[in-house]
Design an enzyme around this catalytic site. Structure first.
Site, mmCIF file in Angstrom:
data_model
loop_
_atom_site.group_PDB
_atom_site.id
_atom_site.type_symbol
_atom_site.label_atom_id
_atom_site.label_comp_id
_atom_site.label_asym_id
_atom_site.label_seq_id
_atom_site.Cartn_x
_atom_site.Cartn_y
_atom_site.Cartn_z
ATOM 1 N N SER A 177 20.917 33.768 33.475
ATOM 2 C CA SER A 177 20.610 32.595 34.293
ATOM 3 C C SER A 177 19.712 31.636 33.499
ATOM 4 O O SER A 177 20.122 31.134 32.459
ATOM 5 C CB SER A 177 20.004 33.032 35.632
ATOM 6 O OG SER A 177 19.990 31.967 36.544
ATOM 7 N N HIS A 221 26.419 31.236 36.625
ATOM 8 C CA HIS A 221 26.787 31.444 38.044
ATOM 9 C C HIS A 221 28.063 30.673 38.395
ATOM 10 O O HIS A 221 28.187 30.114 39.477
ATOM 11 C CB HIS A 221 25.647 31.027 38.971
ATOM 12 C CG HIS A 221 24.332 31.647 38.643
ATOM 13 N ND1 HIS A 221 24.148 33.013 38.574
ATOM 14 C CD2 HIS A 221 23.125 31.095 38.348
ATOM 15 C CE1 HIS A 221 22.883 33.274 38.264
ATOM 16 N NE2 HIS A 221 22.245 32.127 38.108
#
Length: 197
Positions: A90, A126
């Protein structure tokens, strides 16, 4: 291995979980905290002594600001040049690229273009789990606000040698890596062959 949790504020429970996982896996792990003060006096020596530096998720905007205040970008670059593997998830992935969509400012997603730039691409994390990310990556690449952008579904990762993308890997079935490129005024997406590990 060195774990850096700046993006989430150096949470001690995260440090403890990583240390326990390292112990169970049979490798040495150190946590580099920058809150409220650095864990180590000579940070660069610690970084250069690692095989892997792993960066956790959280706020990539806050991570970059704190790292710059402590001089970490140059230290991390030197570690990379000395063969230390840089990795993360991330925010800990976006940081190595030119930038990409982030929720660091809260909703809606916003683009950042001032990440470390070790990899000369945009980053799209994501990609399959947050519905606004894929269309925003396409818009940003089509408008030239991001360069060629390398994207990952949750559970997928990209492996580079230097700045050359070598392969996409996945820890769960169906997770993929992608490349989004500008093609005139639109973006085109290429799904990468992805090896399950």
């Amino acid at each position: 291995m060195c774990q850096i949790g700046t993006a989430a504020g150096d949470q001690r429970h995260q440090n403890a979980a990583m240390a326990e996982a390292g112990y169970k896996a049979g490798f040495d792990l150190v946590n580099l905290n920058l809150f409220a003060e650095p864990t180590f006096q000579h940070i660069e020596d610690v970084l250069l002594d690692q095989d892997v530096i792993w960066v956790h998720g959280g706020s990539v905007v806050n991570l970059l600001a704190v790292w710059r205040a402590h001089g970490l970008p140059a230290m991390l670059h030197r570690a990379w040049q000395h063969g230390v593997v840089l990795a993360g998830i991330s925010a800990g992935s976006i940081c190595w690229y030119m930038g990409g969509p982030t929720d660091s400012f809260g909703p809606p997603l916003r683009n950042i273009t001032n990440a470390l730039g070790f990899l000369p691409y945009g980053s799209g994390v994501h990609y399959d789990s947050e519905e606004d990310r894929r269309p925003l990556v396409h818009q940003l690449v089509a408008r030239g606000e991001l360069p060629e952008t390398h994207c990952t579904d949750d559970g997928a990762g990209l492996v580079y040698f230097g700045t050359e993308l070598r392969e996409a890997v996945a820890e769960r079935p169906g997770a993929r890596g992608y490349i989004v490129r500008r093609d005139g005024d639109v973006a085109s997406e290429e799904a990468l062959p992805t090896r399950e590990i």
